[in-house]
Design a protein around this motif. Sequence first.
Motif, PDB file in Angstrom:
ATOM      1  N   LYS A  29       0.835  -1.214   0.000  1.00 35.59           N
ATOM      2  CA  LYS A  29       0.000   0.000   0.000  1.00 35.59           C
ATOM      3  C   LYS A  29       0.865   1.257   0.000  1.00 35.59           C
ATOM      4  O   LYS A  29       0.561   2.224  -0.705  1.00 35.59           O
ATOM      5  CB  LYS A  29      -0.937  -0.015   1.211  1.00 35.59           C
TER       6      LYS A  29
ATOM      7  N   VAL B  34       2.319   2.197  -3.428  1.00 41.80           N
ATOM      8  CA  VAL B  34       1.250   2.700  -4.311  1.00 41.80           C
ATOM      9  C   VAL B  34       0.825   4.097  -3.864  1.00 41.80           C
ATOM     10  O   VAL B  34       0.723   5.020  -4.679  1.00 41.80           O
ATOM     11  CB  VAL B  34       0.049   1.732  -4.340  1.00 41.80           C
ATOM     12  N   ASP B  35       0.596   4.274  -2.566  1.00 45.31           N
ATOM     13  CA  ASP B  35       0.183   5.584  -2.040  1.00 45.31           C
ATOM     14  C   ASP B  35       1.229   6.656  -2.309  1.00 45.31           C
ATOM     15  O   ASP B  35       0.889   7.825  -2.481  1.00 45.31           O
ATOM     16  CB  ASP B  35      -0.091   5.500  -0.533  1.00 45.31           C
TER      17      ASP B  35
ATOM     18  N   ASN C  41       2.930   6.861  -4.930  1.00 48.03           N
ATOM     19  CA  ASN C  41       3.016   6.988  -6.396  1.00 48.03           C
ATOM     20  C   ASN C  41       4.339   6.487  -6.963  1.00 48.03           C
ATOM     21  O   ASN C  41       4.843   7.034  -7.943  1.00 48.03           O
ATOM     22  CB  ASN C  41       2.763   8.430  -6.836  1.00 48.03           C
TER      23      ASN C  41
ATOM     24  N   VAL D 238       4.763   3.022  -7.760  1.00 49.56           N
ATOM     25  CA  VAL D 238       4.353   2.024  -8.744  1.00 49.56           C
ATOM     26  C   VAL D 238       2.831   1.891  -8.739  1.00 49.56           C
ATOM     27  O   VAL D 238       2.153   2.380  -7.840  1.00 49.56           O
ATOM     28  CB  VAL D 238       4.981   0.633  -8.471  1.00 49.56           C
ATOM     29  N   THR D 239       2.321   1.188  -9.738  1.00 49.83           N
ATOM     30  CA  THR D 239       0.886   0.884  -9.805  1.00 49.83           C
ATOM     31  C   THR D 239       0.572  -0.237  -8.813  1.00 49.83           C
ATOM     32  O   THR D 239       1.468  -0.978  -8.396  1.00 49.83           O
ATOM     33  CB  THR D 239       0.499   0.414 -11.212  1.00 49.83           C
ATOM     34  N   PRO D 240      -0.702  -0.411  -8.473  1.00 53.53           N
ATOM     35  CA  PRO D 240      -1.064  -1.530  -7.605  1.00 53.53           C
ATOM     36  C   PRO D 240      -0.620  -2.886  -8.181  1.00 53.53           C
ATOM     37  O   PRO D 240      -0.127  -3.738  -7.444  1.00 53.53           O
ATOM     38  CB  PRO D 240      -2.591  -1.444  -7.508  1.00 53.53           C
ATOM     39  N   GLU D 241      -0.768  -3.054  -9.480  1.00 57.51           N
ATOM     40  CA  GLU D 241      -0.378  -4.317 -10.104  1.00 57.51           C
ATOM     41  C   GLU D 241       1.116  -4.580  -9.943  1.00 57.51           C
ATOM     42  O   GLU D 241       1.537  -5.699  -9.615  1.00 57.51           O
ATOM     43  CB  GLU D 241      -0.760  -4.321 -11.591  1.00 57.51           C
ATOM     44  N   LYS D 242       1.926  -3.564 -10.159  1.00 57.84           N
ATOM     45  CA  LYS D 242       3.379  -3.732 -10.012  1.00 57.84           C
ATOM     46  C   LYS D 242       3.761  -3.960  -8.553  1.00 57.84           C
ATOM     47  O   LYS D 242       4.653  -4.754  -8.257  1.00 57.84           O
ATOM     48  CB  LYS D 242       4.122  -2.534 -10.584  1.00 57.84           C
TER      49      LYS D 242
END
Length: 105
Positions: free
Chosen positions: A41, A44-45, A47, A49-53
């Motif tokens: 989390k 991602v939070d 910024n 990487v993306t959630p998928e990465k």
Amino acid sequence: MMPDGDYMLGELPVYVKDGMARLKKGDNLAGSILQLKQAVKNVVDWNIVTPEKAIMMASYVPAKSAHILADCGSIKPDKAADFIVLNPDLTLVETYLDGESRYNA
């Protein structure tokens, strides 16, 4: 996060207090008590990487690095069915071990 208290880190006795894990002998920092789902989390939070990465970084990449991709690291037939289900905001919904739901948030 792990609650305050005494733990074993491998063969080393450690204690957790105020969000830090320290060796009982010498009081040196022993490592992080950050849970993997929170690490996912965070990146991602922030910024990064993306959630998928982020999920790939926490599952496939470690399994590949440890040479255990045949057993885990992705959801496929004949692999361990240990996984978590996350909300779109990456908070925990459910935990599965051996393909069975073991925890609902």
